[in-house]
Motif scaffolding. Sequence first.
Motif, PDB file in Angstrom:
ATOM      1  N   PRO A   1      10.334  12.109  60.367  1.00 44.72           N
ATOM      2  CA  PRO A   1      11.447  11.861  59.446  1.00 44.72           C
ATOM      3  C   PRO A   1      11.772  10.377  59.339  1.00 44.72           C
ATOM      4  O   PRO A   1      11.369   9.565  60.172  1.00 44.72           O
ATOM      5  N   GLU A   2      12.559  10.038  58.332  1.00 45.60           N
ATOM      6  CA  GLU A   2      12.886   8.637  58.061  1.00 45.60           C
ATOM      7  C   GLU A   2      13.622   7.979  59.227  1.00 45.60           C
ATOM      8  O   GLU A   2      13.397   6.805  59.518  1.00 45.60           O
ATOM      9  N   VAL A   3      14.480   8.741  59.898  1.00 48.39           N
ATOM     10  CA  VAL A   3      15.213   8.178  61.033  1.00 48.39           C
ATOM     11  C   VAL A   3      14.248   7.770  62.141  1.00 48.39           C
ATOM     12  O   VAL A   3      14.389   6.703  62.742  1.00 48.39           O
ATOM     13  N   SER A   4      13.244   8.598  62.394  1.00 39.73           N
ATOM     14  CA  SER A   4      12.258   8.289  63.421  1.00 39.73           C
ATOM     15  C   SER A   4      11.476   7.038  63.071  1.00 39.73           C
ATOM     16  O   SER A   4      11.214   6.183  63.931  1.00 39.73           O
TER      17      SER A   4
ATOM     18  N   ALA B   1       3.924   0.788  66.510  1.00 37.16           N
ATOM     19  CA  ALA B   1       5.047   1.690  66.766  1.00 37.16           C
ATOM     20  C   ALA B   1       5.412   2.462  65.516  1.00 37.16           C
ATOM     21  O   ALA B   1       5.702   3.644  65.553  1.00 37.16           O
ATOM     22  N   ALA B   2       5.371   1.797  64.354  1.00 38.21           N
ATOM     23  CA  ALA B   2       5.699   2.478  63.111  1.00 38.21           C
ATOM     24  C   ALA B   2       4.564   3.389  62.668  1.00 38.21           C
ATOM     25  O   ALA B   2       4.783   4.474  62.158  1.00 38.21           O
ATOM     26  N   ALA B   3       3.315   2.946  62.887  1.00 43.13           N
ATOM     27  CA  ALA B   3       2.176   3.712  62.418  1.00 43.13           C
ATOM     28  C   ALA B   3       2.050   5.045  63.132  1.00 43.13           C
ATOM     29  O   ALA B   3       1.616   6.038  62.556  1.00 43.13           O
ATOM     30  N   VAL B   4       2.444   5.089  64.410  1.00 40.58           N
ATOM     31  CA  VAL B   4       2.281   6.309  65.191  1.00 40.58           C
ATOM     32  C   VAL B   4       3.129   7.440  64.641  1.00 40.58           C
ATOM     33  O   VAL B   4       2.769   8.605  64.722  1.00 40.58           O
ATOM     34  N   VAL B   5       4.277   7.108  64.074  1.00 37.80           N
ATOM     35  CA  VAL B   5       5.211   8.151  63.661  1.00 37.80           C
ATOM     36  C   VAL B   5       5.414   8.156  62.149  1.00 37.80           C
ATOM     37  O   VAL B   5       6.471   8.524  61.668  1.00 37.80           O
TER      38      VAL B   5
ATOM     39  N   TYR C   1      18.165  -0.668  73.795  1.00 39.76           N
ATOM     40  CA  TYR C   1      16.717  -0.795  73.582  1.00 39.76           C
ATOM     41  C   TYR C   1      15.960   0.296  74.319  1.00 39.76           C
ATOM     42  O   TYR C   1      15.046   0.931  73.767  1.00 39.76           O
ATOM     43  N   LEU C   2      16.339   0.547  75.562  1.00 42.85           N
ATOM     44  CA  LEU C   2      15.632   1.544  76.362  1.00 42.85           C
ATOM     45  C   LEU C   2      15.878   2.959  75.857  1.00 42.85           C
ATOM     46  O   LEU C   2      15.010   3.827  75.991  1.00 42.85           O
ATOM     47  N   ILE C   3      17.039   3.201  75.269  1.00 44.93           N
ATOM     48  CA  ILE C   3      17.296   4.506  74.646  1.00 44.93           C
ATOM     49  C   ILE C   3      16.376   4.703  73.440  1.00 44.93           C
ATOM     50  O   ILE C   3      15.751   5.760  73.274  1.00 44.93           O
ATOM     51  N   VAL C   4      16.307   3.668  72.581  1.00 45.27           N
ATOM     52  CA  VAL C   4      15.437   3.749  71.406  1.00 45.27           C
ATOM     53  C   VAL C   4      13.976   3.886  71.838  1.00 45.27           C
ATOM     54  O   VAL C   4      13.210   4.675  71.264  1.00 45.27           O
ATOM     55  N   ARG C   5      13.592   3.142  72.858  1.00 48.55           N
ATOM     56  CA  ARG C   5      12.212   3.222  73.364  1.00 48.55           C
ATOM     57  C   ARG C   5      11.894   4.628  73.860  1.00 48.55           C
ATOM     58  O   ARG C   5      10.801   5.168  73.610  1.00 48.55           O
ATOM     59  N   LEU C   6      12.835   5.227  74.571  1.00 48.77           N
ATOM     60  CA  LEU C   6      12.635   6.585  75.079  1.00 48.77           C
ATOM     61  C   LEU C   6      12.447   7.576  73.925  1.00 48.77           C
ATOM     62  O   LEU C   6      11.553   8.426  73.965  1.00 48.77           O
ATOM     63  N   ILE C   7      13.276   7.442  72.888  1.00 44.63           N
ATOM     64  CA  ILE C   7      13.177   8.360  71.743  1.00 44.63           C
ATOM     65  C   ILE C   7      11.840   8.201  71.035  1.00 44.63           C
ATOM     66  O   ILE C   7      11.142   9.191  70.739  1.00 44.63           O
TER      67      ILE C   7
ATOM     68  N   ALA D   1      12.551   4.616  61.171  1.00 40.77           N
ATOM     69  CA  ALA D   1      13.464   3.473  61.284  1.00 40.77           C
ATOM     70  C   ALA D   1      13.613   3.033  62.745  1.00 40.77           C
ATOM     71  O   ALA D   1      13.607   1.836  63.044  1.00 40.77           O
ATOM     72  N   LEU D   2      13.714   4.005  63.652  1.00 35.79           N
ATOM     73  CA  LEU D   2      13.818   3.674  65.070  1.00 35.79           C
ATOM     74  C   LEU D   2      12.554   2.983  65.567  1.00 35.79           C
ATOM     75  O   LEU D   2      12.623   2.029  66.354  1.00 35.79           O
ATOM     76  N   ALA D   3      11.409   3.469  65.098  1.00 33.47           N
ATOM     77  CA  ALA D   3      10.147   2.851  65.505  1.00 33.47           C
ATOM     78  C   ALA D   3      10.046   1.411  65.007  1.00 33.47           C
ATOM     79  O   ALA D   3       9.532   0.538  65.709  1.00 33.47           O
ATOM     80  N   MET D   4      10.547   1.162  63.799  1.00 34.08           N
ATOM     81  CA  MET D   4      10.525  -0.187  63.250  1.00 34.08           C
ATOM     82  C   MET D   4      11.493  -1.111  64.003  1.00 34.08           C
ATOM     83  O   MET D   4      11.248  -2.302  64.168  1.00 34.08           O
ATOM     84  N   LEU D   5      12.593  -0.519  64.505  1.00 33.54           N
ATOM     85  CA  LEU D   5      13.594  -1.311  65.235  1.00 33.54           C
ATOM     86  C   LEU D   5      13.179  -1.619  66.671  1.00 33.54           C
ATOM     87  O   LEU D   5      13.703  -2.549  67.280  1.00 33.54           O
ATOM     88  N   LEU D   6      12.242  -0.837  67.200  1.00 29.74           N
ATOM     89  CA  LEU D   6      11.909  -0.961  68.611  1.00 29.74           C
ATOM     90  C   LEU D   6      11.454  -2.364  69.024  1.00 29.74           C
ATOM     91  O   LEU D   6      12.004  -2.930  69.981  1.00 29.74           O
ATOM     92  N   PRO D   7      10.482  -2.988  68.356  1.00 28.87           N
ATOM     93  CA  PRO D   7      10.049  -4.325  68.799  1.00 28.87           C
ATOM     94  C   PRO D   7      11.148  -5.383  68.740  1.00 28.87           C
ATOM     95  O   PRO D   7      11.342  -6.112  69.733  1.00 28.87           O
TER      96      PRO D   7
END
Length: 281
Positions: free
Chosen positions: A114-117, A106-110, A159-165, A119-125
């Motif tokens: 930007p840093e926020v993106s 999830a983190a590698a894809v993005v 979680y589903l909001i973060v997943r969608l983003i 961070a969200l990817a790291m938080l997703l799992p």
Amino acid sequence: MKKLSRWLVLALTFCVAIAGFLIRRQQLAAELMSDGSLAEGSSLHILLTVLSGILFVGLIAFLFPLPKKESWKHVFPAALVPNLLLLVSAVGLTAGNLILWRSGSAAAVVTQSPEVSNALAMLLPPLGVVSAICFAAFAILRILDRKPSPLLFMIASIYLIVRLIVCFQVWNTDPSIHDYAFQLLAAICCMLGCFQLAGFSFERGHLRMSLFWTLSAAAFCAFTVADTLRAGTLSDILVNASLLLAMATCSACLLLTDGDLPAPEPEAEEEAVAEEKEEEN
């Protein structure tokens, strides 16, 4: 009429889900190019669009006659089967997010976002694991016949909001919407479905609206099974299947549970008593 509407809703959703999965699988195999664009002469995307429209219009029509139910007592039974199914979905969601967490995909894809993106990817799992725990806690509380906290579905909604983003950032790099349209619809409907489900624990639930989103989520997650089986990772398969099971289970509870409905208004009680007296006379 109300009971007939319930079975029509179930039949419609089931038929659309199965048909959508089969058509989507054929489309992925025969009509989508490697870059996600449609091959010349493609027509299945039209059929899938019509099928989606039938689902939306049919749900609106068949859900309209249903009675109002606002409380968790009226829609979430303490029965073992639906809550065990919700526990199974929690296990699958946990496994899928732990695999994603371990792989770090999830983190590698993005990484160039930007840093926020990032961070969200790291938080997703970890958010996915917490969401699974909330599903499990909800099921256990209902098995024990205790009131579920509204925070459980609210946390799942986050979680589903973060997943969608996070997922949309990946999908948005795709040159063709045909490649991810139903995954996007499934993600949106799951998010809105969970958000609506939280309202019942506040005693402010909206039965028709909740069913519209949870049934739509179940149908589009079924469409998306074709995508995950063809090109998804094990994490994608587990997460999508778990959300499909959770949304389908919650839909069945909302639709088929006949809990203790709210007491009728005083005027309605007086009218019922008067009618009974007239019948006796």
